[in-house]
Design a protein around this motif. Structure first.
Motif, short mmCIF file in Angstrom:
data_model
loop_
_atom_site.label_atom_id
_atom_site.label_comp_id
_atom_site.label_asym_id
_atom_site.label_seq_id
_atom_site.Cartn_x
_atom_site.Cartn_y
_atom_site.Cartn_z
N ALA A 150 0.80 -1.22 0.00
CA ALA A 150 0.00 0.00 0.00
C ALA A 150 0.83 1.27 0.00
N ALA A 151 2.09 1.20 0.46
CA ALA A 151 2.92 2.41 0.51
C ALA A 151 3.14 3.01 -0.87
N THR A 152 3.12 2.17 -1.91
CA THR A 152 3.33 2.68 -3.26
C THR A 152 2.09 3.35 -3.83
N LEU A 153 0.97 3.25 -3.14
CA LEU A 153 -0.25 3.91 -3.61
C LEU A 153 -0.26 5.39 -3.24
N GLY A 154 0.41 5.77 -2.15
CA GLY A 154 0.48 7.17 -1.77
C GLY A 154 -0.83 7.74 -1.30
N ARG A 155 -1.77 6.88 -0.97
CA ARG A 155 -3.10 7.33 -0.56
C ARG A 155 -3.70 6.31 0.40
N GLU A 156 -4.78 6.71 1.05
CA GLU A 156 -5.47 5.82 1.97
C GLU A 156 -6.35 4.85 1.19
N VAL A 157 -6.30 3.60 1.57
CA VAL A 157 -7.15 2.59 0.95
C VAL A 157 -8.42 2.42 1.79
N ALA A 163 -7.63 -0.47 -3.28
CA ALA A 163 -6.28 -0.46 -3.87
C ALA A 163 -6.30 -0.84 -5.33
N GLU A 164 -7.18 -1.77 -5.70
CA GLU A 164 -7.13 -2.33 -7.06
C GLU A 164 -7.79 -1.44 -8.11
N SER A 165 -8.39 -0.32 -7.70
CA SER A 165 -9.00 0.61 -8.64
C SER A 165 -8.32 1.97 -8.54
N PRO A 166 -8.24 2.73 -9.63
CA PRO A 166 -7.58 4.04 -9.58
C PRO A 166 -8.21 4.96 -8.54
N GLY A 167 -7.35 5.50 -7.69
CA GLY A 167 -7.79 6.46 -6.68
C GLY A 167 -6.89 7.67 -6.70
N LEU A 168 -7.46 8.85 -6.47
CA LEU A 168 -6.67 10.08 -6.51
C LEU A 168 -5.72 10.18 -5.33
N VAL A 169 -4.50 10.63 -5.61
CA VAL A 169 -3.54 10.92 -4.54
C VAL A 169 -3.79 12.36 -4.12
N LEU A 211 15.38 4.23 0.27
CA LEU A 211 16.24 4.94 -0.67
C LEU A 211 16.37 6.41 -0.29
N LEU A 212 15.29 6.97 0.21
CA LEU A 212 15.28 8.35 0.68
C LEU A 212 14.82 8.38 2.12
N GLU A 213 15.40 9.24 2.92
CA GLU A 213 15.05 9.32 4.34
C GLU A 213 13.58 9.66 4.53
N THR A 214 13.01 10.42 3.60
CA THR A 214 11.62 10.86 3.74
C THR A 214 10.63 9.89 3.11
N LEU A 215 11.09 8.77 2.56
CA LEU A 215 10.21 7.87 1.83
C LEU A 215 9.20 7.21 2.77
N SER A 216 7.92 7.33 2.42
CA SER A 216 6.85 6.75 3.24
C SER A 216 5.66 6.46 2.33
N GLY A 217 4.53 6.16 2.94
CA GLY A 217 3.32 5.87 2.18
C GLY A 217 2.57 7.10 1.74
N SER A 218 3.12 8.29 2.00
CA SER A 218 2.51 9.54 1.56
C SER A 218 3.54 10.37 0.80
N PRO A 219 3.11 11.12 -0.22
CA PRO A 219 4.05 11.95 -0.97
C PRO A 219 4.75 12.96 -0.07
N GLU A 220 6.07 12.99 -0.15
CA GLU A 220 6.87 13.93 0.63
C GLU A 220 7.85 14.63 -0.31
N PRO A 221 8.14 15.91 -0.06
CA PRO A 221 9.11 16.61 -0.91
C PRO A 221 10.50 16.02 -0.78
N VAL A 222 11.23 16.01 -1.90
CA VAL A 222 12.59 15.48 -1.95
C VAL A 222 13.55 16.65 -2.09
N ASP A 223 14.51 16.75 -1.17
CA ASP A 223 15.51 17.82 -1.21
C ASP A 223 16.78 17.30 -1.87
#
Length: 301
Positions: A150-157, A163-169, A211-223
């Motif tokens: 689910a972390a790759t979905l970037g949104r709440e299921v 999960a198996e249908s397109p959902g807006l991030v 891979l990135l310190e901020t990597l999680s199941g929600s979109p986070e800015p990358v510095d």
């Protein structure tokens, strides 16, 4: 224009010039090396075993390609609105309002196909190991795939947004630097770029350090060393970005030399030396274990 490449070369997927046949196993390319020159270069598709580059005289192939027709680099798969996920599914957009997902098996039934409607003005579909991401012209981002990752979905299921249908991030709506204009995905990670040159990332790498310190199941800015980003791409366990200033940075695993640096891996953004080519960099691309830099012939200011 020139194409520079680094990374896995076990199938000679970084070699575009005709070479004498040899029984010796080719070496990986551990620093960015010029592999192709033409008046037009665009890396269209980079898989684990082969690379396809558009040139002024048509497509050029490098590497080993021996797959069933249905799972090969057909025109629709090479389209920016079609993609193949690591779990063997293909998603394509019909150009109007519908995305179709089906298995890549040569024979499939209706149960192997899903149709998603009300997806208008899709300009990009990308795939990761277990799912897909779609981007619309107005900057909306949809994700769908395996709920177990689910972390790759970037949104709440939820029941209304499975999960198996397109959902807006939704976290990518109303961002400070404008709408999303480009997306990329590979492995278990997704990246998105705003029109104001800010990069966002989400997901996780199973059995790998983040891979990135901020990597999680929600979109986070990358510095990236406080740089604005103009282009980017992601491999299975590495990222390559091009800054507005014209510098290239890489991060992640370097087992096959895909970072173009003399180290095993890095969790810090590292600038790729570019003094040896001295040309203006116009784009970057990543394969699963490779990286590419496209330059033009004009000298960088």
């Amino acid at each position: 224009m020139h194409l520079y490449a680094a990374g896995c070369n076990a199938w000679k997927q970084l070699e575009f010039s005709p070479l004498k046949s040899s029984t010796e196993e080719p070496d990986d390319v551990t620093s960015f090396t010029r592999v192709l020159s033409d008046s037009f270069i665009d890396v269209q598709y980079a898989s684990l075993t082969y690379t396809i580059v558009n040139t002024s005289t048509g497509s050029k192939y490098a590497g080993y390609y021996d797959e069933p027709t249905e799972s090969g680099p057909q025109q629709q798969v090479l389209s920016c609105t079609a993609a193949v996920a690591g779990n063997g599914f293909l998603a394509t957009y019909d150009g109007h309002s519908t995305v179709t997902q089906r298995t890549l098996q040569l024979k499939f039934t209706a149960s192997d196909m899903k149709v998603f409607s009300d997806m208008y003005d899709v300009i990009q579909i990308v795939a990761y190991e277990t799912g897909f991401v779609a981007l619309s012209l107005d900057g909306k981002v949809w994700t769908w795939g395996d709920e177990r990752y689910a972390a790759t979905l970037g949104r709440e299921v939820t029941a209304s947004s499975p999960a198996e249908s397109p959902g807006l991030v939704e976290d990518l709506e109303d961002l400070p630097s404008g709408k999303i204009i480009k997306i990329a995905a590979a492995g278990y990670m997704v990246l998105a770029l705003t029109e104001g040159h800010d990069l966002y990332a989400w997901g996780s790498h199973l059995a790998h350090q983040p891979l990135l310190e901020t990597l999680s199941g929600s979109p986070e800015p990358v510095d990236v060393e406080e740089n604005d980003i103009s282009d980017f791409s992601v491999g299975d366990t590495h990222i390559i970005v091009l800054t507005v200033k014209g510098d290239v940075y890489t991060i992640g695993d370097n087992t096959n030399g895909q970072l173009g640096l003399s180290l095993q891996k890095t969790t810090k953004w590292s600038k790729v030396p570019r003094s040896f080519w001295g040309e203006a960099i116009v784009g970057v691309k990543a394969g699963p274990r490779s990286s590419f830099i496209v330059t033009n012939n004009a000298h960088h200011a």
